[in-house]
Design an enzyme around this catalytic site. Structure first.
Site, PDB file in Angstrom:
ATOM      1  N   ARG A  92       6.305  -4.282   8.990  1.00  0.00           N
ATOM      2  CA  ARG A  92       5.090  -5.093   9.003  1.00  0.00           C
ATOM      3  C   ARG A  92       3.963  -4.453   9.803  1.00  0.00           C
ATOM      4  O   ARG A  92       2.802  -4.781   9.632  1.00  0.00           O
ATOM      5  CB  ARG A  92       5.441  -6.490   9.536  1.00  0.00           C
ATOM      6  N   LYS A  93       4.313  -3.586  10.722  1.00  0.00           N
ATOM      7  CA  LYS A  93       3.306  -2.909  11.556  1.00  0.00           C
ATOM      8  C   LYS A  93       2.308  -3.904  12.154  1.00  0.00           C
ATOM      9  O   LYS A  93       1.095  -3.796  11.955  1.00  0.00           O
ATOM     10  CB  LYS A  93       2.554  -1.833  10.783  1.00  0.00           C
ATOM     11  N   GLY A  98      -0.912 -10.978  21.100  1.00  0.00           N
ATOM     12  CA  GLY A  98       0.373 -11.675  21.115  1.00  0.00           C
ATOM     13  C   GLY A  98       0.383 -13.006  20.391  1.00  0.00           C
ATOM     14  O   GLY A  98       1.293 -13.292  19.604  1.00  0.00           O
TER      15      GLY A  98
HETATM   16  P1  5BU Z   1       7.974   7.438   0.892  1.00  0.00           P
HETATM   17  O1  5BU Z   1       7.976   6.933  -0.518  1.00  0.00           O
HETATM   18  O2  5BU Z   1       9.331   8.062   1.316  1.00  0.00           O
HETATM   19  O3  5BU Z   1       6.797   8.308   1.233  1.00  0.00           O
HETATM   20  O4  5BU Z   1       7.834   6.087   1.765  1.00  0.00           O
HETATM   21  C1  5BU Z   1       7.686   6.106   3.148  1.00  0.00           C
HETATM   22  C2  5BU Z   1       7.730   4.700   3.702  1.00  0.00           C
HETATM   23  O5  5BU Z   1       7.671   4.739   5.120  1.00  0.00           O
HETATM   24  C3  5BU Z   1       6.590   3.801   3.266  1.00  0.00           C
HETATM   25  O6  5BU Z   1       7.129   2.494   3.143  1.00  0.00           O
HETATM   26  C4  5BU Z   1       5.602   3.838   4.409  1.00  0.00           C
HETATM   27  O7  5BU Z   1       4.902   2.624   4.560  1.00  0.00           O
HETATM   28  C5  5BU Z   1       6.524   4.040   5.588  1.00  0.00           C
HETATM   29  N1  5BU Z   1       5.917   4.799   6.701  1.00  0.00           N
HETATM   30  C6  5BU Z   1       5.513   6.105   6.594  1.00  0.00           C
HETATM   31  O8  5BU Z   1       5.605   6.708   5.518  1.00  0.00           O
HETATM   32  N2  5BU Z   1       5.016   6.761   7.674  1.00  0.00           N
HETATM   33  C7  5BU Z   1       4.881   6.167   8.868  1.00  0.00           C
HETATM   34  O9  5BU Z   1       4.463   6.802   9.842  1.00  0.00           O
HETATM   35  C8  5BU Z   1       5.298   4.820   8.963  1.00  0.00           C
HETATM   36  C9  5BU Z   1       5.821   4.166   7.884  1.00  0.00           C
HETATM   37 BR1  5BU Z   1       5.163   3.936  10.549  1.00  0.00          BR
END
Ligand code: 5BU
Length: 263
Positions: A92-93, A98
């Site tokens: 969800r980031k 808070g």
């Molecule tokens: P991919 O299809 O393997 O590129 O998906 C990567 C997932 O990880 C995707 O759901 C992003 O929202 C998530 N992600 C990311 O790629 N990089 C980050 O730094 C973070 C989350 Br935090």
């Protein structure tokens, strides 16, 4: 990179229920693979989760991208969780104060705290974001990851920002179980233990045209000391056999970990 303890042995380093369960699950199922399931329909979502389920420790969701989200999806997701023995991480980031994130976590349409074992937050707003989420999640046995780094090109989460994220995690060890980062952030000798999960993992391509940068499971687990690989399109990208690819990433992730143990 020396790894003193196996995943399961590290469970005792955590008071947090979700962290303990996850580390035990990884050992029991012998997989450090998390599937990033970024599809937009309920049908695809449940189909892929069912196919990849046997090979993953953690299913990572972006629940708000589903066009036909409903409560039945959550019920079916919970059934798959039990069937295949995986945990759920809603990516969800959270990034607000808070009081706001407390409501975003527990209320609205998605009620994330009711079904997600783990969620994550940007440290950007300061400690209040963790305190707010903790008010909701701790008594439910949930765990939080802080975004200490990001996999995308040009990410601003580096240097002193990353350091500050680590210090924030140390102040909330009961609820913060680890980080999103590309590498191990603290030494094995440190008094604190955190689980590191790395997105941006792929075996076949190095970028996606929108800033994503990929490294291999070997880079991430063996060379950089992370604990969990997060893989999305590498597994369910067009034309791919989900079970075959999930197995391939599971094997690559576990092989990299086994080699790290031997070093
Ligand atoms: P991919 O299809 O393997 O590129 O998906 C990567 C997932 O990880 C995707 O759901 C992003 O929202 C998530 N992600 C990311 O790629 N990089 C980050 O730094 C973070 C989350 Br935090």
């Amino acid at each position: 990179m020396i790894l003193k303890k196996k995943y399961g042995e590290r469970a005792e380093n955590f008071s947090n229920k979700a962290a303990r369960e996850l580390l035990s699950l990884i050992d029991r199922k012998k997989t450090n693979l998390s599937l990033a399931l970024d599809v937009t329909t309920k049908r695809e979502f449940l189909e892929i989760a069912d196919k990849a389920g046997p090979y993953i420790c953690l299913l990572k969701t972006h629940i708000d991208i589903l066009v036909d989200f409903d409560q039945d999806l959550i019920e079916q997701l919970k059934e798959l969780k039990t069937k295949h023995d995986f945990m759920i991480f809603e990516d969800r980031k959270f990034a607000d104060i808070g009081n706001t994130v407390k409501h975003q976590y527990s209320k609205g349409i998605y009620k994330i705290s009711e079904w997600a074992d783990i969620t994550n937050a940007h440290p950007l707003p300061g400690d209040g974001i963790v305190s707010g989420l903790k008010e909701v999640g701790l008594s439910l046995g949930r765990g939080l990851l802080l975004l200490a780094e990001m996999s995308s090109k040009g990410s601003l989460a580096t240097g002193t920002y990353t350091e500050a994220a680590i210090e924030m995690a140390r102040r909330h060890k009961d609820f913060v179980i680890g980080f999103i980062a590309g590498r191990k952030l603290i030494s094995d000798d440190d008094k604190d233990d955190f689980i590191v999960m790395s997105p941006g993992v792929g075996l076949d391509v190095s970028m996606d045209g929108l800033g994503q940068q990929y490294r291999t499971p070997r880079n991430v687990i063996l060379e950089s000391g992370s604990d969990i690989i997060i893989v999305g399109r590498g597994i369910y990208g067009s034309g791919k056999d989900i079970a075959v690819e999930a197995q391939r990433y599971r094997d690559a992730g576990w092989e990299a970990y086994s080699q790290r143990l031997m070093n």
